[in-house]
Design an enzyme around this catalytic site. Structure first.
Site, short mmCIF file in Angstrom:
data_model
loop_
_atom_site.label_atom_id
_atom_site.label_comp_id
_atom_site.label_asym_id
_atom_site.label_seq_id
_atom_site.Cartn_x
_atom_site.Cartn_y
_atom_site.Cartn_z
CB SER A 141 -0.89 0.02 1.25
OG SER A 141 -1.56 1.26 1.38
CE1 TYR A 154 -3.65 -2.01 5.43
CE2 TYR A 154 -3.02 0.21 4.81
CZ TYR A 154 -3.46 -1.04 4.47
OH TYR A 154 -3.72 -1.34 3.14
#
Length: 269
Positions: A141, A154
């Site tokens: 990501s 995350y």
């Protein structure tokens, strides 16, 4: 492009979002696809598209023994894959001051980071021994490029995944295998449905899946979806850290587990 390039694929996180879109695209292109996920109805619907070319598996991706059993069964039935996509991932807000969030971080690292290694490991030796072209794809990501307030778990898991893929790529340079790092921005999935902040460049999963597979087929080692979100992230990265932090601190934070809009994290204790 995908029809001639990939014939045998393994996709984790195939139940929804990007993983489901990737599985549909590969099945439509004629590939045999191992559908790895936890939601049986969604996997059944995918397998029904090509019953003779799909198999369903429901392991915990962080469980090495379960993943090895999955891989052995798949290769025993369909042969060695030429494409393995470690796509399984979870997301959620994180607050270091909250003791309960430490278990969230642990589980997120298990799925997002360790899960990629347990996905690749059982296929790596057979793919190398075959001596033919093959691709290992890790879905990271742009959140792994820089830490964001309220999203430490995350961001850390995706940053770790990016570094892991760099290491694996270097190790496999002398082989016929390629390693691809995919850095999506914002995709319209359940992981982003509860976001309370602006999501520039929001991309539909089907579009993202086509771009991803085309990028892998073209040999691109780094794939950003969409490209403009990568440019925006790099541009923000040129700002002084204090200014960058001030901008991010002004944005709403991702919901933590238990808050409205938070996504489920399977196996969380």
């Amino acid at each position: 492009m995908t029809r001639s390039m990939f014939h045998n694929a393994v996709v984790t996180g195939a139940c929804g979002g990007l993983g489901q879109a990737l599985a549909r695209e590969l099945i439509g292109a004629g590939a045999c696809v191992a559908l790895v996920g936890l939601q049986r109805p969604a996997l059944d619907a995918l397998a029904a598209l090509a019953p003779g070319r799909c198999a369903i598996y429901q392991p915990d991706v962080s469980d090495a023994v379960a993943m090895q059993a999955m891989a052995a069964d798949w290769m025993g039935r369909f042969g060695v894959p030429d494409l393995v996509i470690a796509n399984a991932g979870v997301a959620g807000g994180f607050d270091t001051a909250q003791a309960t969030d430490l278990s969230v971080m642990r589980r997120m690292l298990e799925i997002n980071l360790l899960g990629a290694a347990t996905t690749f490991q059982p296929f790596l030796a057979p793919m190398r021994e075959r001596g033919q072209r093959g691709a290992l794809v890790g879905v990271a990501s742009v959140a792994g490029w820089r830490g964001m307030p309220g999203n430490g778990a995350y961001c850390a898991s995706k940053a770790g995944l990016i570094a892991y893929l760099q290491s694996l790529r270097a190790e496999l340079r002398s082989t016929a295998l390629s390693v691809h790092t995919v850095s999506p921005g914002y995709l319209r999935t359940t992981l982003t449905a509860g976001n309370r902040f602006a999501m520039p460049g929001l991309l539909e999963p089907d579009d993202a899946a086509r771009r991803l597979l085309a990028g892998v087929a073209a040999g691109n080692e780094h794939i950003v979806l969409p490209r403009r979100i990568g440019w925006l992230s790099r541009l923000l990265g040129l700002l002084p850290a204090r200014l960058h932090d001030r901008i991010l601190l002004g944005q709403p934070r991702k919901p933590r587990v238990g808050e409205p809009g938070a996504t489920d994290i399977p196996g969380l204790k």
